[in-house]
Enzyme design. Structure first.
Site, PDB file in Angstrom:
ATOM      1  N   GLY A  53       0.798  -1.213   0.000  1.00 38.01           N
ATOM      2  CA  GLY A  53       0.000   0.000   0.000  1.00 38.01           C
ATOM      3  C   GLY A  53       0.833   1.265   0.000  1.00 38.01           C
TER       4      GLY A  53
ATOM      5  CG  HIS B 177      -0.679  -1.333   7.867  1.00 40.41           C
ATOM      6  ND1 HIS B 177      -0.023  -2.545   7.831  1.00 40.41           N
ATOM      7  CD2 HIS B 177      -0.442  -0.732   6.683  1.00 40.41           C
ATOM      8  CE1 HIS B 177       0.586  -2.667   6.660  1.00 40.41           C
ATOM      9  NE2 HIS B 177       0.350  -1.582   5.953  1.00 40.41           N
TER      10      HIS B 177
ATOM     11  N   GLY C 103       1.756   4.983   1.415  1.00 39.22           N
ATOM     12  CA  GLY C 103       1.836   5.507   2.771  1.00 39.22           C
ATOM     13  C   GLY C 103       3.090   5.122   3.503  1.00 39.22           C
ATOM     14  CG  HIS C 104       3.918   1.751   4.138  1.00 40.94           C
ATOM     15  ND1 HIS C 104       3.565   2.005   5.444  1.00 40.94           N
ATOM     16  CD2 HIS C 104       2.955   0.924   3.646  1.00 40.94           C
ATOM     17  CE1 HIS C 104       2.449   1.351   5.731  1.00 40.94           C
ATOM     18  NE2 HIS C 104       2.049   0.693   4.654  1.00 40.94           N
TER      19      HIS C 104
ATOM     20  CG  ASP D 239       0.476  -7.069   0.388  1.00 40.19           C
ATOM     21  OD1 ASP D 239      -0.137  -6.412  -0.465  1.00 40.19           O
ATOM     22  OD2 ASP D 239       0.975  -6.561   1.403  1.00 40.19           O
TER      23      ASP D 239
END
Length: 330
Positions: free
Chosen positions: A53, A216, A55-56, A109
């Site tokens: 995702g 998360h 955001g990392h 994933d």
């Protein structure tokens, strides 16, 4: 919510448009912005694909480039890319030696990478898969642990072996060696805000922190008053060394990773605390990496990863120069 965005629902695609506009060494496949690939592939080299995702950053797409990875499936914030996207990336970057899927240990994933592998099999594209699972606090069972910042060492070792034109099984073995020798502990001081949600994904009171919090917002092992850098280093190393004993005289690499809103000064304070403890145990530090390697939007906090060196070849992999739009090592 205060963010420099256009619309929350466009966050990931607007980010990708900006990256492609700024960096010509990457492109996208199948007319899909989220199929992120190197612009040029090397014939006969094993292709390595990751995914996860948004955001990392720099995880995951930030490690696509010279000496590291070849493609990345980009999901929405904290969400998995689709199987079709991973498959389309595989077709784009495969260069005649097969594909290694290397990604974090998260259910969505795993499902989508497994489906992509099945689609590749129908096209006679050989694949192998391995997941990072380095977060020792997340579960006592190594097979179910979260993959966090320690995947950096798997990227480095696998990417180096692929650059040396190793076979698919040799590249997988390099990634496995790094996985077997890497452990991580993380802790959060603040939550973060997912743009599509518009508010914090968990809460921490003033003066409070969470040990073992996932990137998360997954729960950790305790929430309580903020500890000093020395105390955090001690608790983290105690957990790591209990799970992966390291004898005096052995060598390690240390990764001090910021989660998105922690100053580099604070990370170096933490790095000094870790080094002092390792020196006190007679454990040699081969290299230290300090900075943002796997973030969680604007979360304040950090993680400590220890990778035990296993021979000169592993050191050569760690030392190999790499270059991506987000990370360069000379």
């Amino acid at each position: 919510m205060k963010k420099i965005i256009n619309a929350p629902e466009a966050y990931t695609d607007d980010m990708l448009q900006g990256i492609y506009a700024a960096h010509s060494q990457v492109k996208y496949a199948a007319d899909d912005l989220r199929c992120y690939c190197v612009a040029e592939k090397k014939p006969g080299k094993v292709a390595i694909i990751t995914g996860g995702g948004t955001g990392h950053l720099p995880l995951f797409l930030g490690y696509v480039g010279e000496g590291l990875l070849d493609g990345c499936g980009v999901g929405s914030v904290f969400q998995s890319p689709s199987a079709e996207q991973i498959y389309n990336i595989s077709k784009e970057v495969e260069a005649g030696a097969g594909v290694l899927y290397l990604y974090g240990n998260y259910t969505g994933d795993i499902m989508n990478f497994d489906m992509a592998a099945e689609m590749c099999d129908m096209d006679d594209i050989p694949t192998r898969s391995i997941v990072g699972a380095d977060d020792v606090i997340s579960n006592a069972d190594p097979a179910t642990r979260r993959g966090v910042a320690g995947i950096f060492f798997m990227y480095k070792c696998a990417g180096a072996k692929a650059a040396q034109m190793g076979t698919l099984d040799e590249v997988l073995a390099a990634a496995q060696l790094a996985k077997d020798n890497t452990r991580t502990v993380g802790f959060a001081l603040t939550p973060c805000i997912i743009p599509e949600v518009g508010h914090s994904n968990f809460t921490l009171a003033d003066g409070e922190m969470a040990m073992g919090m996932g990137i998360h917002g997954e729960p950790g092992v305790w929430t309580g008053p903020i500890k000093t850098a020395d105390e955090l280093a001690q608790e983290s190393l105690d957990a790591i060394l209990k799970d992966m004993p390291i004898a005096a005289g052995e060598e390690v690499c240390v990764l001090i990773n910021g989660l998105g809103a922690t100053s580099i000064e604070e990370l170096y304070i933490l790095s000094g605390s870790v080094r002092k403890l390792l020196d006190g145990k007679g454990i040699k530090t081969y290299r230290t990496f300090v900075g943002e390697y796997a973030t969680s939007m604007e979360m304040a906090g950090a993680s400590i990863s220890i990778c035990k060196m296993s021979g000169d070849e592993m050191k050569q992999w760690i030392d190999m120069p790499v270059h991506t739009p987000f990370y360069t090592q000379v």
